[in-house]
Design a protein around this motif. Sequence first.
Motif, PDB file in Angstrom:
ATOM      1  N   HIS A  58       0.831  -1.210   0.000  1.00  0.00           N
ATOM      2  CA  HIS A  58       0.000   0.000   0.000  1.00  0.00           C
ATOM      3  C   HIS A  58       0.864   1.259   0.000  1.00  0.00           C
ATOM      4  CE1 HIS A  58      -3.699  -2.173   0.216  1.00  0.00           C
ATOM      5  NE2 HIS A  58      -3.400  -2.727   1.377  1.00  0.00           N
ATOM      6  N   MET A  59       1.971   1.239   0.726  1.00  0.00           N
ATOM      7  CA  MET A  59       2.863   2.402   0.736  1.00  0.00           C
ATOM      8  C   MET A  59       3.481   2.607  -0.652  1.00  0.00           C
ATOM      9  SD  MET A  59       2.735   4.000   3.578  1.00  0.00           S
ATOM     10  CE  MET A  59       4.202   5.010   3.698  1.00  0.00           C
ATOM     11  N   ALA A  60       3.802   1.529  -1.340  1.00  0.00           N
ATOM     12  CA  ALA A  60       4.356   1.646  -2.694  1.00  0.00           C
ATOM     13  C   ALA A  60       3.352   2.310  -3.640  1.00  0.00           C
ATOM     14  CB  ALA A  60       4.753   0.267  -3.223  1.00  0.00           C
ATOM     15  N   HIS A  61       2.066   2.123  -3.350  1.00  0.00           N
ATOM     16  CA  HIS A  61       1.009   2.745  -4.145  1.00  0.00           C
ATOM     17  C   HIS A  61       0.584   4.097  -3.556  1.00  0.00           C
ATOM     18  CE1 HIS A  61       0.273  -0.585  -6.893  1.00  0.00           C
ATOM     19  NE2 HIS A  61       0.395  -1.404  -5.865  1.00  0.00           N
ATOM     20  N   LEU A  62       1.291   4.537  -2.498  1.00  0.00           N
ATOM     21  CA  LEU A  62       0.988   5.786  -1.782  1.00  0.00           C
ATOM     22  C   LEU A  62      -0.440   5.805  -1.237  1.00  0.00           C
ATOM     23  CD1 LEU A  62       2.805   8.337  -4.125  1.00  0.00           C
ATOM     24  CD2 LEU A  62       3.678   7.241  -2.049  1.00  0.00           C
ATOM     25  N   ASP A  63      -0.927   4.637  -0.880  1.00  0.00           N
ATOM     26  CA  ASP A  63      -2.257   4.498  -0.285  1.00  0.00           C
ATOM     27  C   ASP A  63      -2.076   4.438   1.234  1.00  0.00           C
ATOM     28  OD1 ASP A  63      -4.813   3.899   0.511  1.00  0.00           O
ATOM     29  OD2 ASP A  63      -5.069   2.220  -0.874  1.00  0.00           O
ATOM     30  N   PHE A  64      -1.940   5.611   1.840  1.00  0.00           N
ATOM     31  CA  PHE A  64      -1.610   5.706   3.261  1.00  0.00           C
ATOM     32  C   PHE A  64      -2.727   5.178   4.162  1.00  0.00           C
ATOM     33  CE2 PHE A  64       0.786   9.176   1.169  1.00  0.00           C
ATOM     34  CZ  PHE A  64       2.058   8.634   1.339  1.00  0.00           C
ATOM     35  N   LYS A  65      -3.964   5.391   3.760  1.00  0.00           N
ATOM     36  CA  LYS A  65      -5.090   4.915   4.573  1.00  0.00           C
ATOM     37  C   LYS A  65      -5.064   3.393   4.698  1.00  0.00           C
ATOM     38  CE  LYS A  65     -10.096   4.957   4.906  1.00  0.00           C
ATOM     39  NZ  LYS A  65     -11.353   5.211   4.222  1.00  0.00           N
ATOM     40  N   GLU A  66      -4.886   2.710   3.582  1.00  0.00           N
ATOM     41  CA  GLU A  66      -4.844   1.244   3.612  1.00  0.00           C
ATOM     42  C   GLU A  66      -3.563   0.737   4.275  1.00  0.00           C
ATOM     43  OE1 GLU A  66      -7.180  -1.031   2.962  1.00  0.00           O
ATOM     44  OE2 GLU A  66      -8.531   0.665   2.659  1.00  0.00           O
ATOM     45  N   ALA A  67      -2.458   1.462   4.106  1.00  0.00           N
ATOM     46  CA  ALA A  67      -1.208   1.074   4.766  1.00  0.00           C
ATOM     47  C   ALA A  67      -1.388   1.139   6.279  1.00  0.00           C
ATOM     48  CB  ALA A  67      -0.066   1.986   4.325  1.00  0.00           C
ATOM     49  N   PHE A  68      -2.027   2.197   6.758  1.00  0.00           N
ATOM     50  CA  PHE A  68      -2.298   2.330   8.188  1.00  0.00           C
ATOM     51  C   PHE A  68      -3.221   1.215   8.654  1.00  0.00           C
ATOM     52  CE2 PHE A  68      -4.783   3.959  11.774  1.00  0.00           C
ATOM     53  CZ  PHE A  68      -3.762   4.289  12.656  1.00  0.00           C
ATOM     54  N   SER A  69      -4.207   0.910   7.861  1.00  0.00           N
ATOM     55  CA  SER A  69      -5.153  -0.147   8.211  1.00  0.00           C
ATOM     56  C   SER A  69      -4.464  -1.511   8.284  1.00  0.00           C
ATOM     57  CB  SER A  69      -6.274  -0.181   7.169  1.00  0.00           C
ATOM     58  OG  SER A  69      -7.182  -1.207   7.455  1.00  0.00           O
ATOM     59  N   ALA A  70      -3.451  -1.733   7.439  1.00  0.00           N
ATOM     60  CA  ALA A  70      -2.759  -3.020   7.403  1.00  0.00           C
ATOM     61  C   ALA A  70      -1.981  -3.275   8.690  1.00  0.00           C
ATOM     62  CB  ALA A  70      -1.822  -3.088   6.205  1.00  0.00           C
ATOM     63  N   ASN A  71      -1.277  -2.256   9.188  1.00  0.00           N
ATOM     64  CA  ASN A  71      -0.506  -2.418  10.430  1.00  0.00           C
ATOM     65  C   ASN A  71      -0.177  -1.038  10.986  1.00  0.00           C
ATOM     66  OD1 ASN A  71       1.700  -2.773  12.344  1.00  0.00           O
ATOM     67  ND2 ASN A  71       1.791  -4.874  11.608  1.00  0.00           N
ATOM     68  N   GLN A  72      -0.920  -0.637  12.004  1.00  0.00           N
ATOM     69  CA  GLN A  72      -0.771   0.693  12.583  1.00  0.00           C
ATOM     70  C   GLN A  72       0.596   0.883  13.244  1.00  0.00           C
ATOM     71  OE1 GLN A  72      -3.357  -1.431  13.501  1.00  0.00           O
ATOM     72  NE2 GLN A  72      -4.865  -0.599  12.098  1.00  0.00           N
ATOM     73  N   TYR A  73       1.110  -0.158  13.881  1.00  0.00           N
ATOM     74  CA  TYR A  73       2.402  -0.049  14.555  1.00  0.00           C
ATOM     75  C   TYR A  73       3.513   0.226  13.551  1.00  0.00           C
ATOM     76  CZ  TYR A  73       6.437  -0.975  17.451  1.00  0.00           C
ATOM     77  OH  TYR A  73       7.636  -0.841  18.112  1.00  0.00           O
ATOM     78  N   ILE A  74       3.548  -0.523  12.473  1.00  0.00           N
ATOM     79  CA  ILE A  74       4.579  -0.348  11.450  1.00  0.00           C
ATOM     80  C   ILE A  74       4.426   1.011  10.783  1.00  0.00           C
ATOM     81  CG2 ILE A  74       5.475  -1.251   9.256  1.00  0.00           C
ATOM     82  CD1 ILE A  74       6.202  -2.904  11.752  1.00  0.00           C
ATOM     83  N   PHE A  75       3.195   1.470  10.604  1.00  0.00           N
ATOM     84  CA  PHE A  75       2.939   2.775  10.004  1.00  0.00           C
ATOM     85  C   PHE A  75       3.613   3.880  10.818  1.00  0.00           C
ATOM     86  CE2 PHE A  75       0.501   6.587   9.026  1.00  0.00           C
ATOM     87  CZ  PHE A  75       0.347   6.498   7.653  1.00  0.00           C
ATOM     88  N   VAL A  76       3.596   3.750  12.121  1.00  0.00           N
ATOM     89  CA  VAL A  76       4.237   4.742  12.998  1.00  0.00           C
ATOM     90  C   VAL A  76       5.724   4.440  13.167  1.00  0.00           C
ATOM     91  CG1 VAL A  76       4.276   5.652  15.369  1.00  0.00           C
ATOM     92  CG2 VAL A  76       2.091   5.231  14.226  1.00  0.00           C
ATOM     93  N   PHE A  77       6.072   3.172  13.302  1.00  0.00           N
ATOM     94  CA  PHE A  77       7.443   2.779  13.621  1.00  0.00           C
ATOM     95  C   PHE A  77       8.434   3.046  12.483  1.00  0.00           C
ATOM     96  CE2 PHE A  77      10.825  -0.439  13.734  1.00  0.00           C
ATOM     97  CZ  PHE A  77      11.393  -0.131  14.964  1.00  0.00           C
TER      98      PHE A  77
END
Length: 125
Positions: A58-77
């Motif tokens: 999702h990050m490769a597609h710049l889809d931040f909402k779905e990236a956050f939904s996939a794993n909130q910890y990794i999104f912040v970490f």
Amino acid sequence: MSEKQRFNRILKEIAVILGLGIAYFIFVSITGLYIPCPFRIVTGRLCPGCGISHYFVHMAHLDFKEAFSANQYIFVFVPLAIPYWLFKTYKYIKTGETKYSKIEIVILAIALISAIAFGIIRNIY
């Protein structure tokens, strides 16, 4: 090992990791198949790392909402870890030092404990 040798070693390691990541991204994009989590297969629960593959796709597609939904910890970490990794890599290239200071050990322990806490909390809700 000289500074130049350390630099070349790091470049090779980054190239391998990026190459594998790109190959995995292409594989997932074509097949829709992701690496299954052994912890989830055995327990039926989400581990702290479940969703990392989806996060990166999702990050490769710049889809931040779905990236956050996939794993909130990794999104912040990940954004917090990248500057630290760059600092440690630069320090290693310049000095060859790989030891961790006491404060780094505390920070890494906090990261580990928070990952475990995230894994527990995500299975409660």
